[in-house]
Design a protein around this motif. Sequence first.
Motif, PDB file in Angstrom:
ATOM      1  N   PRO A 136       0.768  -1.339  -0.103  1.00 32.72           N
ATOM      2  CA  PRO A 136       0.112  -0.091  -0.216  1.00 32.72           C
ATOM      3  C   PRO A 136       0.765   1.095  -0.119  1.00 32.72           C
ATOM      4  O   PRO A 136       2.048   1.224   0.158  1.00 32.72           O
ATOM      5  CB  PRO A 136      -0.859  -0.064   1.305  1.00 32.72           C
ATOM      6  CG  PRO A 136       0.030  -1.189   2.117  1.00 32.72           C
ATOM      7  CD  PRO A 136       0.783  -2.002   1.179  1.00 32.72           C
ATOM      8  N   ILE A 137       0.226   2.417  -0.427  1.00 32.22           N
ATOM      9  CA  ILE A 137       1.014   3.600  -0.283  1.00 32.22           C
ATOM     10  C   ILE A 137       1.637   3.991   1.125  1.00 32.22           C
ATOM     11  O   ILE A 137       0.735   3.825   2.134  1.00 32.22           O
ATOM     12  CB  ILE A 137       0.056   4.703  -0.685  1.00 32.22           C
ATOM     13  CG1 ILE A 137      -0.365   4.489  -2.469  1.00 32.22           C
ATOM     14  CG2 ILE A 137       0.614   6.111  -0.462  1.00 32.22           C
ATOM     15  CD1 ILE A 137      -1.354   5.741  -2.901  1.00 32.22           C
ATOM     16  N   PRO A 138       2.791   4.060   1.262  1.00 31.46           N
ATOM     17  CA  PRO A 138       3.266   4.404   2.562  1.00 31.46           C
ATOM     18  C   PRO A 138       3.314   5.817   3.005  1.00 31.46           C
ATOM     19  O   PRO A 138       3.928   6.690   3.110  1.00 31.46           O
ATOM     20  CB  PRO A 138       4.820   3.924   2.561  1.00 31.46           C
ATOM     21  CG  PRO A 138       4.830   4.494   1.125  1.00 31.46           C
ATOM     22  CD  PRO A 138       3.907   4.303  -0.071  1.00 31.46           C
ATOM     23  N   LEU A 139       1.951   6.275   3.403  1.00 33.23           N
ATOM     24  CA  LEU A 139       1.819   7.810   4.144  1.00 33.23           C
ATOM     25  C   LEU A 139       2.569   7.643   5.095  1.00 33.23           C
ATOM     26  O   LEU A 139       2.720   7.304   6.375  1.00 33.23           O
ATOM     27  CB  LEU A 139       0.289   7.580   4.315  1.00 33.23           C
ATOM     28  CG  LEU A 139      -0.578   7.909   3.419  1.00 33.23           C
ATOM     29  CD1 LEU A 139      -1.969   8.051   3.857  1.00 33.23           C
ATOM     30  CD2 LEU A 139      -0.440   8.948   2.407  1.00 33.23           C
ATOM     31  N   GLY A 140       3.879   8.461   4.937  1.00 31.69           N
ATOM     32  CA  GLY A 140       4.909   8.862   5.960  1.00 31.69           C
ATOM     33  C   GLY A 140       4.626  10.214   6.816  1.00 31.69           C
ATOM     34  O   GLY A 140       3.366  10.314   6.847  1.00 31.69           O
ATOM     35  N   SER A 141       5.696  10.417   7.507  1.00 33.51           N
ATOM     36  CA  SER A 141       5.344  11.681   8.454  1.00 33.51           C
ATOM     37  C   SER A 141       5.169  12.970   7.602  1.00 33.51           C
ATOM     38  O   SER A 141       4.836  13.965   8.159  1.00 33.51           O
ATOM     39  CB  SER A 141       6.395  11.762   9.454  1.00 33.51           C
ATOM     40  OG  SER A 141       7.652  11.850   8.699  1.00 33.51           O
ATOM     41  N   ALA A 142       5.538  12.864   6.299  1.00 34.44           N
ATOM     42  CA  ALA A 142       5.458  14.190   5.517  1.00 34.44           C
ATOM     43  C   ALA A 142       3.896  14.948   5.713  1.00 34.44           C
ATOM     44  O   ALA A 142       3.065  14.047   5.502  1.00 34.44           O
ATOM     45  CB  ALA A 142       5.789  14.046   4.075  1.00 34.44           C
ATOM     46  N   ARG A 143       4.057  16.098   5.702  1.00 35.04           N
ATOM     47  CA  ARG A 143       2.668  16.810   5.894  1.00 35.04           C
ATOM     48  C   ARG A 143       2.648  18.326   4.917  1.00 35.04           C
ATOM     49  O   ARG A 143       3.722  19.120   5.552  1.00 35.04           O
ATOM     50  CB  ARG A 143       2.329  16.864   7.252  1.00 35.04           C
ATOM     51  CG  ARG A 143       0.895  17.767   7.424  1.00 35.04           C
ATOM     52  CD  ARG A 143       0.372  17.222   8.806  1.00 35.04           C
ATOM     53  NE  ARG A 143      -1.060  17.745   8.855  1.00 35.04           N
ATOM     54  CZ  ARG A 143      -1.973  16.825   9.813  1.00 35.04           C
ATOM     55  NH1 ARG A 143      -1.433  16.153  10.549  1.00 35.04           N
ATOM     56  NH2 ARG A 143      -3.464  17.557  10.050  1.00 35.04           N
ATOM     57  N   PRO A 144       2.277  18.354   3.973  1.00 33.27           N
ATOM     58  CA  PRO A 144       1.509  17.453   3.436  1.00 33.27           C
ATOM     59  C   PRO A 144       2.160  16.271   2.593  1.00 33.27           C
ATOM     60  O   PRO A 144       3.167  16.364   2.270  1.00 33.27           O
ATOM     61  CB  PRO A 144       0.697  18.450   2.406  1.00 33.27           C
ATOM     62  CG  PRO A 144       1.718  19.438   1.724  1.00 33.27           C
ATOM     63  CD  PRO A 144       2.298  19.599   3.187  1.00 33.27           C
ATOM     64  N   PHE A 145       1.436  15.196   2.436  1.00 32.88           N
ATOM     65  CA  PHE A 145       2.192  14.087   1.720  1.00 32.88           C
ATOM     66  C   PHE A 145       1.374  14.032   0.135  1.00 32.88           C
ATOM     67  O   PHE A 145       0.144  14.135   0.186  1.00 32.88           O
ATOM     68  CB  PHE A 145       1.444  12.579   2.317  1.00 32.88           C
ATOM     69  CG  PHE A 145       2.083  11.336   1.662  1.00 32.88           C
ATOM     70  CD1 PHE A 145       3.298  10.952   2.150  1.00 32.88           C
ATOM     71  CD2 PHE A 145       1.683  10.869   0.534  1.00 32.88           C
ATOM     72  CE1 PHE A 145       4.003   9.753   1.683  1.00 32.88           C
ATOM     73  CE2 PHE A 145       2.196   9.666  -0.048  1.00 32.88           C
ATOM     74  CZ  PHE A 145       3.592   9.329   0.408  1.00 32.88           C
ATOM     75  N   VAL A 146       2.191  14.411  -0.744  1.00 33.50           N
ATOM     76  CA  VAL A 146       1.801  14.615  -1.835  1.00 33.50           C
ATOM     77  C   VAL A 146       1.756  13.456  -2.852  1.00 33.50           C
ATOM     78  O   VAL A 146       2.791  12.717  -3.158  1.00 33.50           O
ATOM     79  CB  VAL A 146       2.693  15.722  -2.528  1.00 33.50           C
ATOM     80  CG1 VAL A 146       2.434  16.224  -3.938  1.00 33.50           C
ATOM     81  CG2 VAL A 146       2.868  16.965  -1.749  1.00 33.50           C
ATOM     82  N   ILE A 147       0.865  13.249  -3.522  1.00 37.57           N
ATOM     83  CA  ILE A 147       0.753  11.986  -4.528  1.00 37.57           C
ATOM     84  C   ILE A 147       0.549  12.695  -5.934  1.00 37.57           C
ATOM     85  O   ILE A 147      -0.370  13.256  -6.214  1.00 37.57           O
ATOM     86  CB  ILE A 147      -0.351  11.150  -3.987  1.00 37.57           C
ATOM     87  CG1 ILE A 147      -0.075  10.548  -2.542  1.00 37.57           C
ATOM     88  CG2 ILE A 147      -0.706  10.128  -5.043  1.00 37.57           C
ATOM     89  CD1 ILE A 147      -1.254   9.562  -2.058  1.00 37.57           C
TER      90      ILE A 147
END
Length: 347
Positions: free
Chosen positions: A139-150
């Motif tokens: 799955p997409i590894p939503l990390g700690s980055a904010r915003p997480f850009v896709i």
Amino acid sequence: MARWSGRKAACAPAVPGHLQAELVSPCALATHPLRFLGGKMAEEKKGFFRRLKDGLFKTHQTLVGKIDQIVAGKRKIDDDLLAELEETLITSDIGVQTAQLLLDHVTQKVRRKELEDADLLKKTLQEQMYQILLPQEKPIPLGSARPFVIMVVGVNGTGKTTTIGKMAQKFAADGKSVLMAAADTFRAAAIEQLEIWGQRAGCEVIRQKSGSDPSAVVFDALKAAQSRNTQVVLVDTAGRLHTKINLMEELKKVRRIMERELPGAPHEVLLVLDATTGQNAISQAKMFTKTVGVTGLVLSKLDGTAKGGILLAISNELKIPIRYIGIGEKIDDLREFNARDFVDALF
């Protein structure tokens, strides 16, 4: 200046429709909350598996159905059977390289006398296909980055904008704040379509008028997301023909703007592929990966094709994680890829 549509604030957590619609006894829910939720999730999984099986029916007929014909009435695996199997695999959409890998695996087991019964041939192929697909079940590894850009890319007609809308609703339902950027400025219908999805999900959409510079839309979207502390940004891009170099260069420019304005972005480059295109999907994936560095795939329209075997070719040849598969128009028809479910539904 960019125009905002949808709510003025990033979208709030949404309540899934199935929980809104179903009436549950307060006493039962209070007494056995885990039993209710667990049972509900199990029913949803069964429902999706049935739809997945139905969606893969055409692929089942062209691949597994032919294997059934080969082994019908035969008790032993001999050279003639292996020759027929080779022809069936190579002429299917799993590709020559993957077909040879499967055939070599079967042949080695036969030579070692680990596989002699023709009835077990299907089970052996099924398990080997699972082993090919499993490493790409990520799955997409939503990390700690904010915003997480896709950043979402793909050629015209793959269902890219629809996929973005469904992803937005899923993220919102999980309690994440979402913002969408309508950077497909070459097609007015794409902007309108994204705004409709934004209204459904209760998410903000950053847009400019049709024909505007896509990079400007992305710039405005990132600034808006940073100021609102938004968790996820989904960037729609033009559905470009992958053979037109000047258009691919435009995608590179969009990516450079992301990198400049938000170091580390895009955190995911998601390529949407139309499963009905078969082997052409591989050439698309190679070109987009070379241009913008694809980190994940979505296989759409699996329900309308006999070429679902392309998923095996992509997994084996490209080694790019498969994030989602699409088997229909409903929100729940876009699901995170599960190798075991896919193979079991195929067979």
